[in-house]
Design a protein around this motif. Structure first.
Motif, short mmCIF file in Angstrom:
data_model
loop_
_atom_site.label_atom_id
_atom_site.label_comp_id
_atom_site.label_asym_id
_atom_site.label_seq_id
_atom_site.Cartn_x
_atom_site.Cartn_y
_atom_site.Cartn_z
N ILE A 128 2.45 -1.65 5.78
CA ILE A 128 2.59 -2.70 4.76
C ILE A 128 2.44 -2.11 3.37
O ILE A 128 3.15 -2.50 2.43
CB ILE A 128 1.55 -3.82 5.01
N PHE A 187 1.55 -11.47 6.47
CA PHE A 187 1.45 -10.77 7.76
C PHE A 187 0.13 -11.09 8.45
O PHE A 187 0.08 -11.20 9.68
CB PHE A 187 1.59 -9.27 7.55
N ALA A 197 7.45 -5.34 9.62
CA ALA A 197 7.47 -4.94 8.20
C ALA A 197 8.63 -3.99 7.93
O ALA A 197 9.28 -4.08 6.87
CB ALA A 197 6.15 -4.29 7.82
N ILE A 228 10.95 -11.62 5.46
CA ILE A 228 9.88 -11.70 6.46
C ILE A 228 10.15 -12.82 7.45
O ILE A 228 9.95 -12.66 8.67
CB ILE A 228 8.52 -11.90 5.76
N SER A 232 10.67 -11.83 11.38
CA SER A 232 9.72 -12.31 12.39
C SER A 232 10.43 -13.05 13.51
O SER A 232 9.99 -12.99 14.67
CB SER A 232 8.69 -13.23 11.73
#
Length: 349
Positions: A128, A187, A197, A228, A232
Motif C-alpha cells: 500500500i 483497505f 492494491a 479500488i 476488489s
C-alpha cells in the motif's frame, strides 16, 4: 383450425392485400445514428485493437512495456540519489572518527536476509505504501497541458464528504502520507488484500491511458476510489458491495458509487483483464520504486524453519518440472517402430 379471427393465427397476406388494394411502395427508413438513439456506448467492432497500438501507450496491457509511475519517478529519484551522495561524503568528511550506524543489511555466507513479500503473497502494509508513492508521482509529475477533467471524478461536483470543498482544492498536490492514509483506510475497513492494491494501480494507469486524462489534486480521490472498487470486485471472491463503501465514506450515496463504477468501466472499455505477466511486472516495478526511494521491505535473517520450507518448495517444483522436461525432450524414432499405413482394396458388392 384456419380461423382468421384467432388470437394465435394472423390473417393471411392474401386477405391483407384484398383489404388494402392500393399499397404504397416500400420506402426504406433512414438509419438512425447513435446520437439520435441516445446510445453513446462504443460498439465492440469500433474499438481499437489493443494489440495493434504501440506498447508504450498500453503499459497495463503489455508485460514488456514500462510502467508509467516508474518512468515518472525517475527524475525525482536521480535528484534524491545526487543529494544522498553529496550528504554521504559530507558526513564522512565531518565525522571521520565517529562513523554513523550501518542502516542497510547485507547477506553474507553465514546470514541471509529475506523479506516476507513475494509476488504471490505481497506484504500488505508496504505494498500500500508503494502504491501510494506511485500515485504521488503520477500527480506530481503530471502533464500540465490542460487535459480535460471528467465530471464524474471531479471532487467539487461529487464531494466525498459534507464538508465544504475549498476553492483552491485543485491547486495543491497531496502529500504521499495523505494518499497513504486514504488508501489504507479503505483497505483496512474493507479488508482487502495486497494483490488488490497492485490490481488497483493497473486499473488506474489503464484509465489514464484509455481516457487520456491525468490524475490531479481535483480528481485523485475519486479515481483511486473507483479503481479500488473495481479491483476488489474482480480480484476478491467475496467482493465488497457498493453499499459497504457508503458505510466507510459516510457522506457518499449508493447512486454515486454505482455511477462511478459504470463510467469507470466504460472508460476502460470493459477491459478488466489483468494477465499474470502484467501483474508480475507491476509487482517488481513497485519493488524497484521502493528501493529507489529508500522504502525497503523489512528484512529478517533466514531462520531454520523458513529455510526448510523453501527447500521443500524447491524440491516440489523440481519434481514437478522434471516430468515436464522429460516429456518435452524430442527423441529420434527407430525405423523399426514406424507404422506404415497400408491401403486395402475395397470390394463393393
Amino acid at each position: 383450425m384456419g380461423n382468421t379471427t384467432s388470437c394465435c393465427v394472423s390473417s393471411s397476406p392474401k386477405h391483407r392485400r384484398n383489404n388494402h388494394s392500393r399499397l404504397e411502395p416500400y420506402r426504406p427508413e433512414p438509419e438512425l445514428s447513435r446520437e439520435d438513439t441516445g446510445c453513446n456506448l462504443q460498439h465492440i467492432s469500433d474499438r481499437e485493437n489493443i494489440d495493434d497500438l504501440p506498447m508504450e501507450y498500453n503499459p497495463s496491457d503489455h508485460p514488456r512495456a514500462s510502467t508509467i509511475f516508474l518512468s515518472k519517478s525517475q527524475t525525482d529519484v536521480r535528484e534524491k540519489r545526487k543529494s544522498l551522495y553529496i550528504n554521504h561524503f559530507t558526513h564522512i568528511s565531518e565525522n571521520k572518527h565517529h562513523p554513523g550506524p550501518v542502516r542497510r543489511k547485507y547477506s553474507s555466507c553465514s546470514t541471509i536476509f529475506l523479506d516476507d513479500s513475494t509476488v504471490s503473497q505481497p506484504n500488505l502494509k508496504y505494498t500500500i505504501k508503494c502504491v501510494s508513492l506511485a500515485i504521488f508521482y503520477h500527480i506530481k509529475n503530471r502533464e500540465l497541458d490542460g487535459r480535460m477533467l471528467l465530471d464524474i471524478f471531479d471532487e467539487k461536483l461529487h464531494p466525498l464528504s459534507k464538508s465544504e470543498v475549498p476553492s483552491d482544492y485543485d491547486k495543491h498536490d497531496p502529500e504521499q502520507k495523505q494518499i497513504y492514509r486514504f488508501v489504507r483506510t479503505l483497505f483496512s475497513a474493507a479488508q482487502l488484500t495486497a494483490e488488490c492494491a497492485i490490481v488497483t494501480l493497473v486499473y488506474l494507469e489503464r484509465l489514464l491511458t484509455y481516457a487520456e486524462i491525468d490524475i490531479c489534486p481535483a480528481n485523485w480521490k475519486r479515481i483511486v476510489l473507483g479503481a479500488i472498487l473495481l479491483a476488489s470486485k474482480v480480484w476478491d471472491d467475496q467482493a465488497v458491495w457498493n453499499v459497504d463503501y457508503c458505510q466507510i465514506l459516510k457522506d457518499i450515496t449508493v447512486e454515486d458509487m454505482n455511477e462511478l463504477e459504470r463510467q469507470f468501466l466504460e472508460l476502460l472499455q470493459f477491459n478488466i483483464n489483468v494477465p499474470s505477466s502484467v501483474y508480475a511486472k507491476y509487482y517488481f516495478d513497485l519493488r524497484s520504486l521502493a528501493e529507489a526511494n529508500n522504502l525497503s521491505f523489512p528484512l529478517e535473517p533466514l531462520s531454520r524453519d523458513k529455510a526448510q520450507k523453501l527447500e521443500a518448495i524447491s524440491r516440489l517444483c523440481d519434481d514437478k518440472y522434471k516430468d515436464l522436461r522429460k516429456l518435452a525432450k524430442k527423441r529420434s524414432v527407430s525405423a523399426d517402430n514406424l507404422t506404415v499405413v497400408r491401403w486395402c482394396p475395397a470390394i463393393i458388392s
